[in-house]
Motif scaffolding. Sequence first.
Motif, PDB file in Angstrom:
ATOM      1  N   THR A 118       0.816  -1.217   0.000  1.00 50.63           N
ATOM      2  CA  THR A 118       0.000   0.000   0.000  1.00 50.63           C
ATOM      3  C   THR A 118       0.847   1.263   0.000  1.00 50.63           C
ATOM      4  O   THR A 118       1.974   1.272   0.486  1.00 50.63           O
ATOM      5  CB  THR A 118      -0.869   0.052   1.265  1.00 50.63           C
ATOM      6  N   ASN A 180      -9.735   7.364  -3.688  1.00 52.47           N
ATOM      7  CA  ASN A 180     -10.960   6.566  -3.724  1.00 52.47           C
ATOM      8  C   ASN A 180     -11.406   6.302  -2.291  1.00 52.47           C
ATOM      9  O   ASN A 180     -10.938   5.371  -1.642  1.00 52.47           O
ATOM     10  CB  ASN A 180     -10.687   5.256  -4.476  1.00 52.47           C
ATOM     11  N   MET A 184     -13.362   2.703   4.101  1.00 48.42           N
ATOM     12  CA  MET A 184     -12.880   1.429   4.658  1.00 48.42           C
ATOM     13  C   MET A 184     -11.463   1.142   4.190  1.00 48.42           C
ATOM     14  O   MET A 184     -11.106   1.423   3.042  1.00 48.42           O
ATOM     15  CB  MET A 184     -13.751   0.267   4.156  1.00 48.42           C
ATOM     16  N   ILE A 186      -9.102  -2.545   5.030  1.00 46.09           N
ATOM     17  CA  ILE A 186      -9.666  -3.903   5.049  1.00 46.09           C
ATOM     18  C   ILE A 186     -10.740  -3.909   6.140  1.00 46.09           C
ATOM     19  O   ILE A 186     -11.884  -4.241   5.903  1.00 46.09           O
ATOM     20  CB  ILE A 186      -8.592  -4.971   5.332  1.00 46.09           C
TER      21      ILE A 186
END
Length: 378
Positions: A118, A180, A184, A186
């Motif tokens: 990430t 985006n 949330m 995960i």
Amino acid sequence: MTAGILSSIHTPADVHALSAQQLRDLCFEIRTTLLDYGRKHGGHIGSNLGVVELTVALHRVFNSPHDRFIFDVSHQSYVHKMLTGRAEAYLDESRFGEVTGFTNPLESEHDSFVLGHTGTSISLACGLAKTRDMQRAATGESAIGNVVAIIGDGSLSSAIAFEGLNNAAEQGGNLIIIVNDNEMSIAEDFGGMYGQLAKLRASDGTAELNLFKAFGLDYRYVEQGNDVDTLVEVLNEVKGIDHPIVVHIHTTKGLGFDDGEESNNGSDGCNQTNPQPHAGKCEANHWQDPEASLGKPLDARKYYGEMAMASLERRFSNEPGLVVISPATPGSNGITRDFRERAGAHYVDTGITEEHAAAFAAGIAKAGGRPVLATSAT
Ligand SMILES: Cc1ncc(C[n+]2csc(CCOP(=O)(O)OP(=O)(O)O)c2C)c(N)n1
């Protein structure tokens, strides 16, 4: 299933040729295809369901691979793959194994990087844009056009994402950073930044405190992040921009799962040992293979993780300083939602912050506490 439009898309040029109505129909087909693929094959379906319209709009407006898309983590690149000559790998069960779950330049000229970690997309995008601008300065041209990074709100908590934002503002030049925001990671997001993102969402992007503007970046907010017409309009407006801009879009993770919108609050009782593919922001949407887990034994990591958490939980009452820390991957380490709720202050999900989590643990230990860091590593 029949896939009228999708099976006729072989390159992004085919997306350019569609009518506005066909574009909407294509989104519907892609969503149906993702659901079908997810049930049979598994994958990061929830993340992909949330970016159907965004990805269709990106390929409608921009011209890949001249314009470059860098999907952060790239677990949400299935739709991009469908639109860049790989649709059959999602439509035809016998071909499901032909594509990987992440971008890969060996698969397609439309994939710039092999990704997985990430937070790296903004830095990678800065690098592409830097070289593009130097090439243009030297020769007047470059093979690289617009550079677009697509990063989730969860991944935004990675330190490197902030390093990228910091670089982007200073560097200048064309760079489009799409945030985006599906509220949330995960599991649920963690951290002070998310209160500010919520205020931006609630104020249609006008809240005074704006962390992107604080970096010196231009900023636009799009509430209708799952409306392809709106996204096409906005992306057309930022295409070719001469400076870095953050386009913050609000989307719904898992949009299209059977339950409609009912579980969008993230507390839908999704049970990790028996995950159900609920709609909206259920963690199960993010699971590699939700259905394959049903009724089957847990994998070793989750199994031993759950055993470890059970033994730690018994110590909470006698060890006030015991803290279990998870940098955003609770489920894969056997940290169930039930455990998290019972643990209270003894559990912290620090968000996608592995470096911080390790240093945080060191601080706790130095002060006489007992940290247990449950993280995923190769
Ligand atoms: C450095 C690192 N830590 C953890 C992970 C595991 N991981 C993969 S995707 C993800 C959540 C990403 O959330 P977000 O960016 O909001 O994307 P979404 O799937 O919600 O669209 C995590 C924690 C990872 N890939 N890399």
